[in-house]
Enzyme design. Structure first.
Site, mmCIF file in Angstrom:
data_model
loop_
_atom_site.group_PDB
_atom_site.id
_atom_site.type_symbol
_atom_site.label_atom_id
_atom_site.label_comp_id
_atom_site.label_asym_id
_atom_site.label_seq_id
_atom_site.Cartn_x
_atom_site.Cartn_y
_atom_site.Cartn_z
ATOM 1 N N SER A 1 -9.475 1.683 3.069
ATOM 2 C CA SER A 1 -8.640 2.480 2.191
ATOM 3 C C SER A 1 -7.610 1.673 1.415
ATOM 4 O O SER A 1 -6.975 2.200 0.504
ATOM 5 C CB SER A 1 -7.922 3.558 3.025
ATOM 6 O OG SER A 1 -7.061 2.964 3.996
ATOM 7 N N LYS B 1 0.832 -1.200 0.000
ATOM 8 C CA LYS B 1 0.000 0.000 0.000
ATOM 9 C C LYS B 1 0.870 1.255 0.000
ATOM 10 O O LYS B 1 1.906 1.314 0.669
ATOM 11 C CB LYS B 1 -0.915 -0.029 1.224
ATOM 12 C CG LYS B 1 -1.965 1.077 1.275
ATOM 13 C CD LYS B 1 -2.857 0.886 2.491
ATOM 14 C CE LYS B 1 -3.920 1.968 2.614
ATOM 15 N NZ LYS B 1 -4.789 1.762 3.797
ATOM 16 N N SER C 1 -9.729 -0.918 7.129
ATOM 17 C CA SER C 1 -9.156 -0.692 5.804
ATOM 18 C C SER C 1 -8.449 -1.877 5.165
ATOM 19 O O SER C 1 -8.115 -1.817 3.981
ATOM 20 C CB SER C 1 -8.201 0.506 5.843
ATOM 21 O OG SER C 1 -8.919 1.708 5.980
#
Length: 484
Positions: free
Chosen positions: A160, A83, A184
């Site tokens: 996210s 990420k 997330s």
């Protein structure tokens, strides 16, 4: 052995490592196949950076190792994505926001470094909801752009950590790292049909399972954690073991498990989600799992007193500390916020800069959070539960709203509600109380959208929780690849 492209793409993390360790598959061939897959599916917008040269060079180094050395690497040749808010040496860490778009850290986050030391290869950085403050991964097209769900590219992948989830579901990589503050890793895992894990955090001391200080663009030191995401729960256990040094999973059978069903988290579900989840429950009960209804009537009230004040108050100082510690191109939160691209994230940062919930912070942290933790722990103890079980999200993936970031949603035609609140409701209490949570695939709706089930365990029960997840997954199965 000659490997077809489809055969390589179908490999789970565990299978890929075994094939590379045994010499049946060249790491360089495998990585080249995945890089080509990433290029072919660039329209999903799952990745912000693709490290073509670096990934291939790392794969060749693995291939050059003698067999005995390769066999000692628990992740030999495993391709992963990371990420874009997690520090990676030599690769952009932008957190999906304009002020950091050219920032390249000097060192890897500890969790990333442990995976690399074990033989993993970073293919690239995964797109995300800007600054991790959202659950859609819908960003303005003028910057990072929206991530698209591989099962239906017109819909959100969740967030996210949406890019990590989309890349894994699309077979661009078999595994990767996300972060989780309120859901997330688990929300995007549920919406894309993979597995996502939030490890124990507790009160942040010895109870914290992953330690990445000032190595992740933060929201809240109390709530944030890195978490692995993969196509199977067994693959998550593999990565978790490398990051923490934990031994093999305990052996867990389905028969005799006591699993709590918290009533508030089974209420108000989209009908198609509830149907898939109930069908999975029936299969688990038939296999000997005891489902124990638990009222938990105070859960939502207690959680509501904790989560927002902690995240909004801590973000200002935690983000500033990360900017300074990493010698970032901007040094103040105000400078960072001034260049935020997404209206929804800009509104949240307005609240952060104004410290709008600061007056509630001390009570949230020192009164209500301990109350919530005690309440959850007592639920496990009083009912002798191995885990809690519920749908990870109240609804399946919704259409992308490029203008407003999917700001409201309607569940089965009811009055619109805030999108973030709708998707966070079931995941947030694990985050605020600091316990481990795991989302795994429950099945698919008639329209072909994935549905996830979440297992939450007592604080520190991470390896046992993963073992329960493996047992559930062996019964429920994994989802077919998306038709893209």
């Amino acid at each position: 052995m000659t490997w077809t492209v489809d055969a390589q793409l179908a490999l789970t993390s565990t299978q890929a490592v075994e094939a590379i360790q045994s010499g049946r598959l060249k790491a360089a061939d495998y990585v080249a196949t995945l890089l080509a897959r990433a290029a072919a599916l660039s329209s999903l917008n799952a990745l912000t950076t693709l490290d073509l040269d670096g990934a291939l060079a790392a794969a060749r180094r693995v291939d050059a190792l003698p067999p005995e050395a390769k066999a000692q690497l628990p992740l030999a040749g495993l391709a992963i994505v990371v990420k874009d808010n997690i520090n990676t040496a030599g690769l952009q860490t932008s957190a999906g926001t304009p002020a950091l778009e050219n920032f390249v850290p000097k060192t890897n986050a500890p969790s990333v470094q442990r995976l690399i030391d074990a033989g993993a290869i970073v293919l690239g950085k995964a797109n995300m909801h800007e600054l991790a403050f959202g659950i859609t991964s819908t960003n303005l097209a003028t910057h990072a752009g929206p991530v698209r769900n591989p099962y239906d590219p017109t819909r959100i992948p969740g967030g996210s950590s949406g890019g990590t989830a989309a890349a894994i579901a699309a077979r661009i990589a078999p595994a990767g790292l996300g972060t989780d503050t309120g859901g997330s890793t688990r929300i995007p895992a549920a919406l894309t049909g993979i597995a996502g894990f939030r490890p124990s955090v507790g009160n942040g001391g010895a109870e914290r399972r992953y330690h990445d200080p000032n190595a992740v663009v933060p929201i809240s030191h109390t709530r944030d954690t890195v978490g692995p995401m993969a196509r199977t729960v067994a693959d998550i256990a593999l990565l978790d073991g490398v990051i923490t040094g934990a031994g093999p999973l305990p052996v867990v059978g389905l028969n005799g498990l006591r699993i709590g069903l918290p009533a508030p988290l089974w209420a108000g579900l989209e009908k198609q989600v509830e149907g898939v989840a109930r069908a999975a429950l029936n299969r688990l009960e038939a296999a000997g799992v005891s489902m124990v209804p638990v009222e938990m009537s105070e859960l939502e009230t207690l959680n509501g007193l904790v989560g927002g004040p902690i995240a909004i108050h801590e973000a200002r100082e935690d983000v500033r500390a990360w900017l300074v510690a990493n010698d970032a191109p901007v040094r103040t939160v105000a400078e960072l916020a001034a260049r935020i691209a997404s209206p929804d994230v800009r509104a949240i940062y307005d609240a952060v800069l104004a410290d709008q919930l600061g007056a509630r912070y001390e009570a949230a942290l020192n009164q209500w959070r301990p109350s919530l933790q005690q309440y959850v722990a007592a639920t496990f103890a009083d009912h002798r539960l191995d885990a809690l079980l519920f749908p990870t999200t109240r609804l399946a993936a919704v259409p992308i709203d490029d203008v407003h970031g999917s700001s409201t949603v309607s569940i089965d035609g009811a009055a619109p509600i805030d999108t973030m609140e709708a998707f966070l409701r079931n995941t947030d209490s694990a985050s605020t109380s600091g316990i481990p949570g795991l989302s795994l695939a429950a099945g698919m709706t008639r329209g072909g959208l994935p549905v996830g089930l979440e297992l939450d365990g007592p604080l520190g029960s991470d390896r046992r929780l993963l073992a329960i997840g493996v047992a559930f997954e062996e019964l429920l199965g994994v989802l077919p690849a998306p038709a893209i």
